[in-house]
Scaffold this active site. Structure first.
Site, PDB file in Angstrom:
ATOM      1  CE1 TYR A 135     -10.435   4.765  -2.437  1.00 46.97           C
ATOM      2  CE2 TYR A 135      -8.729   3.391  -3.426  1.00 46.97           C
ATOM      3  CZ  TYR A 135      -9.458   3.789  -2.328  1.00 46.97           C
ATOM      4  OH  TYR A 135      -9.223   3.209  -1.099  1.00 46.97           O
ATOM      5  N   GLY A 179     -19.348   1.379   7.865  1.00 47.65           N
ATOM      6  CA  GLY A 179     -18.467   0.792   6.859  1.00 47.65           C
ATOM      7  C   GLY A 179     -17.730  -0.418   7.386  1.00 47.65           C
ATOM      8  CE  LYS A 227      -8.334   6.833   1.370  1.00 44.93           C
ATOM      9  NZ  LYS A 227      -9.157   7.099   2.581  1.00 44.93           N
TER      10      LYS A 227
END
Length: 282
Positions: free
Chosen positions: A122, A9, A126
């Site tokens: 999202y 990533g 998180k």
């Protein structure tokens, strides 16, 4: 040894090029499935892992609305697995979170103790990952980042460069304000100060982004100016840009805590953008 997850990533790849490179065991999802606690346990034991730097994350903000289970699996369940292994094997955890844990309703920079109120799947996933760390009883550092970009993967910088070469005019929102953050800066700060970070007892949350403030419109303008592209950028409101997700209108992070703790200065976002573009052309 230091385990870096999400090594393919934007952020994970940067750690491989830091001063820690000789101490790092870097893994992709195919090499270590962190949704499996057993796999993490075995890997950490066989590689004598003392620190885990968790860069693995589900970051596709819009897709997460349809892929909720996958987002939760990576951003919460996998984090819980890592936390449990850290507790069992006395491993220090460094975990990365996001400005999307806030709803963006403030108009002054967010501090670490501000109330979280995510508006997207999202952001919620998180935040749930953060909760797993904060409630664990392990020693750990959580770094909230914002508007992350680099020369790899999918991000705003690369999207603008691609579209800028294809189109003469682009429309970009001007009413979402934050700070672009170059992943190389994050990796270098954490790597350089790892020993001090590892001295933390319990869990500490830090905000870490580049310095300065801008809108996505300002960021796009800077990208085209610094890259030499002649693309015309038109400012539009978020309401004119169709999106399933309500993104924070203001998500500037106050970095006083991390700057005081590590006694550091952080580069301005425009300086880091210039550096990133230079490295892209090498």
């Amino acid at each position: 040894m230091i385990l870096v997850t999400g090594a393919d990533g934007q952020l994970g790849a940067e750690f491989i090029n830091t001063s820690l490179r000789d101490q790092i065991v870097a893994t992709t999802k195919n090499e270590l499935d962190i949704s499996s606690k057993q796999d993490i346990e075995a890997f950490c034991l066989s590689n004598s892992i003392k620190v885990i730097i968790n860069c693995a994350a589900y970051t596709q903000v819009d897709l997460a609305e349809d892929q909720k289970e996958e987002a939760i699996l990576v951003n919460q369940v996998a984090v819980k697995n890592l936390v449990e292994v850290c507790k069992e094997q006395s491993i220090f955890l460094i975990h990365f979170s996001t400005d999307y844990v806030f709803d963006g309703s403030k108009n002054v920079p967010y501090i670490e103790s501000d109330l979280e109120s995510p508006t997207s799947v999202y952001g919620k996933s998180k935040l749930q990952g953060e909760v797993e760390v904060k409630s664990s009883g392990i020693d750990a550092a959580v770094f909230r980042l914002s508007w992350v970009y680099s020369n790899r993967g999918k991000n705003f910088l690369l999207t603008m460069l691609r579209l800028g070469e294809q189109q003469e005019t682009l429309s970009v929102v001007f009413d979402q304000v934050g700070t672009p953050t170059y992943t190389k800066d994050v990796a270098e700060i954490v790597s350089k100060h790892l020993d001090q970070i590892r001295s933390i007892k319990g869990v500490e949350v830090f905000h870490l982004s580049n310095e300065g403030v801008c809108s996505w419109y300002d960021f796009a303008q800077a990208i085209f100016i610094e890259s030499g592209l002649k693309t015309l950028v038109k400012p539009i409101r978020s309401s004119e840009f169709p999106s399933r997700v309500q993104r924070p209108h203001y998500s500037v992070l106050d970095k006083s805590k991390i700057k005081a703790f590590l006694n550091i200065q952080i580069p301005h976002w425009r300086e880091s953008l210039i550096q990133c573009l230079k490295e892209r052309s090498l």
